[in-house]
Write an enzyme that holds these catalytic residues in place. Structure first.
Site, short mmCIF file in Angstrom:
data_model
loop_
_atom_site.label_atom_id
_atom_site.label_comp_id
_atom_site.label_asym_id
_atom_site.label_seq_id
_atom_site.Cartn_x
_atom_site.Cartn_y
_atom_site.Cartn_z
N GLY A 220 0.28 -0.18 -0.49
CA GLY A 220 0.08 0.91 0.45
C GLY A 220 -0.15 2.23 -0.27
N GLY A 222 0.88 5.85 -1.63
CA GLY A 222 2.10 6.53 -2.04
C GLY A 222 2.53 6.20 -3.45
N GLY A 223 3.53 6.94 -3.94
CA GLY A 223 3.99 6.82 -5.31
C GLY A 223 4.61 5.49 -5.64
N MET A 224 5.43 4.95 -4.73
CA MET A 224 6.13 3.70 -5.04
C MET A 224 5.18 2.51 -5.16
SD MET A 224 9.84 3.68 -3.30
CE MET A 224 11.12 4.77 -3.96
N GLU A 245 -5.69 -2.80 2.06
CA GLU A 245 -6.32 -1.81 2.94
C GLU A 245 -6.92 -0.70 2.09
OE1 GLU A 245 -3.89 -0.15 6.26
OE2 GLU A 245 -4.07 1.72 5.13
N VAL A 320 9.51 6.24 5.49
CA VAL A 320 10.18 7.55 5.50
C VAL A 320 11.68 7.34 5.55
CG1 VAL A 320 10.50 9.71 6.79
CG2 VAL A 320 8.22 8.66 6.63
N GLY A 343 -1.87 0.35 8.42
CA GLY A 343 -1.88 -1.11 8.41
C GLY A 343 -0.53 -1.73 8.11
#
Length: 448
Positions: A220, A222-224, A245, A320, A343
């Site tokens: 996805g 983001g940083g992680m 995605e 979040v 997604g």
């Protein structure tokens, strides 16, 4: 045989001529991510004060459109986003726009059945090829469906846009285009990932332990998730596939490290499949005319049935916050909008249905407020107004820097105990106290 160069010249317009077709009250689609228009947006900004209630529609906007830089833009234009970036989030917070909730996989169908059809569609594209096709660059997403239903289609040609191969939904033919604008050929906007934190690295370590050779990976935004990709690039894993995605730099790193070849994929064997991409120039150069990558519509990449057909599928997404019932919020902070459903649910469901598939929701156990106060991302219940992106019945693994837990098949008290076990130690006692009040804590549970 049609002469496409003649057609090209017949349809060639200035940015000002293209912007002139937009009327008050129109729904105007503004591409997606890096294909948001530049030249036509700038031209529209020059005349937007003549107009009222122009509704721009798009998503993951990566720069502030010029039309929102005029005085009192709210009198003339609004932003309607399928997924909010930081800029989209700010437009919503300023009262200049609204989020349109969706499962991203359904977006092409929305366009084909839409109550508010597209009056004008404008997007950046790669230059026309010898067969008369303009490529959507790194944003196939839903653009084919959008163009099918648009009354007027305007393409803004950018010679710097990478040509992303696909075989379906990755191009538009000149016969479907009404106007062609030759823009200023800006560099494709770069979206670098921040350096992973120690928390990111620990979360990545827990997830990489669960990935077998031959797995098919989704990351996805983001940083992680990017940290997981970096860890995979440095691991001993091999024969990995990619079906995702959003395509990010981490996939390039994994490929260049020899971890990805796609040979074990049940479908699209040998190809890295994605719906849209954003990252650095390294990524765009890698994707350009690369037959090992497959740009495809989101109703293919994110369809639960597609995902479920891929053995050993591993889905990795951010959150979040999460509550003690196992409800995951990935969209808002209370009523303050952050991103969108995207997604996540599609991949959570599809991965679990896949043979030996796993989905991971990851987050840091805490965050700091602006005044430096430490807050837990694991809550007794989600804040009032927070959105449930993945329901408690659908979540598989949850991971923080304190460990990973599989929530499938657990009772409410077992699930609660598992989630508290990966919370920050400073918050566990108060979470236990809250769980007792909610009747989801068993006295025999070990309080640690």
């Amino acid at each position: 045989m049609e002469n496409f160069e003649v057609m090209y010249q017949q349809k060639l317009r200035t940015a000002e001529q293209a912007a002139s077709v937009i009327k008050s009250g129109d729904w105007v689609d503004y591409g997606w991510a890096v294909t948001t228009p530049v030249a036509v947006d700038r031209a529209l900004a020059k005349r937007v004060k003549e107009l009222s209630d122009v509704r721009l529609r798009g998503g993951v906007v990566l720069w502030i459109p010029e039309v929102f830089k005029v005085d009192n833009p709210q009198n003339h234009v609004s932003w309607h986003t399928w997924h909010a970036s930081g800029i989209g989030r700010n437009l919503i917070a300023e009262g200049l726009g609204f989020y349109m909730p969706m499962r991203y996989s359904e977006l092409p169908r929305y366009y084909r059945e839409m109550k508010n059809p597209t009056d004008v569609a404008i997007l950046q594209v790669a230059p026309m090829d010898k067969h008369g096709y303009f490529n959507f660059g790194p944003s196939a997403s839903h653009m084919q469906a959008c163009i099918e239903k648009a009354k007027i289609v305007i393409v803004e040609v950018n010679t710097n846009m990478p040509r992303c191969l696909g075989g379906m939904g990755a191009d538009v033919h000149i016969s479907q285009v009404d106007m062609i604008v030759e823009g200023d050929n800006p560099s494709v906007v770069e979206v670098p990932s921040g350096a992973p934190t120690e928390v990111d690295k620990q979360v990545a370590k827990y997830i990489v332990e669960e990935i077998p050779n031959g797995a098919c990976i989704q990351l996805g935004i983001g940083g992680m998730p990017n940290a997981v990709g970096a860890s995979i690039a440095q691991s001993d894993l091999k024969d990995l596939g990619v079906h995702t995605e959003v395509y990010v730099d981490a996939f390039v790193d994994m490929t260049m490290a020899g971890k990805v070849n796609g040979r074990k994929k049940n479908i699209d064997c040998g190809r890295q499949t994605f719906s849209f991409a954003m990252g650095t120039k390294k990524l765009y150069d890698f994707l350009d005319n690369n037959p090992g990558c497959m740009s495809a519509p989101v109703d293919y990449t994110n369809d639960i049935r597609t995902i479920a057909s891929l053995d050993n599928f591993v889905s990795i997404n951010n959150a979040v916050d999460i509550d003690l019932f196992g409800q995951v919020n990935s969209e808002s902070s209370g009523t303050r909008h952050i991103s969108g459903a995207g997604g996540q649910l599609d991949f959570v469901l599809g991965a679990y249905l896949a043979k030996n598939g796993k989905s991971f929701i990851c987050c840091s156990s805490t965050f700091k407020t602006k005044d430096g106060t430490l807050k837990s991302r694991i809550l007794p219940t989600l804040q009032e107004g927070s959105i449930v992106t993945a329901t408690r019945a659908n979540v598989h693994y949850v991971v923080t820097e304190y460990g990973k837990v599989n929530l499938k098949g657990l009772s409410t008290w077992e699930k609660c105990e598992a989630i508290i076990s990966i919370a920050h130690p400073d918050f566990r006692d108060e979470l236990i106290a809250a769980a007792e009040k909610m009747k989801i804590w068993k006295k025999s549970n070990k309080k640690s």
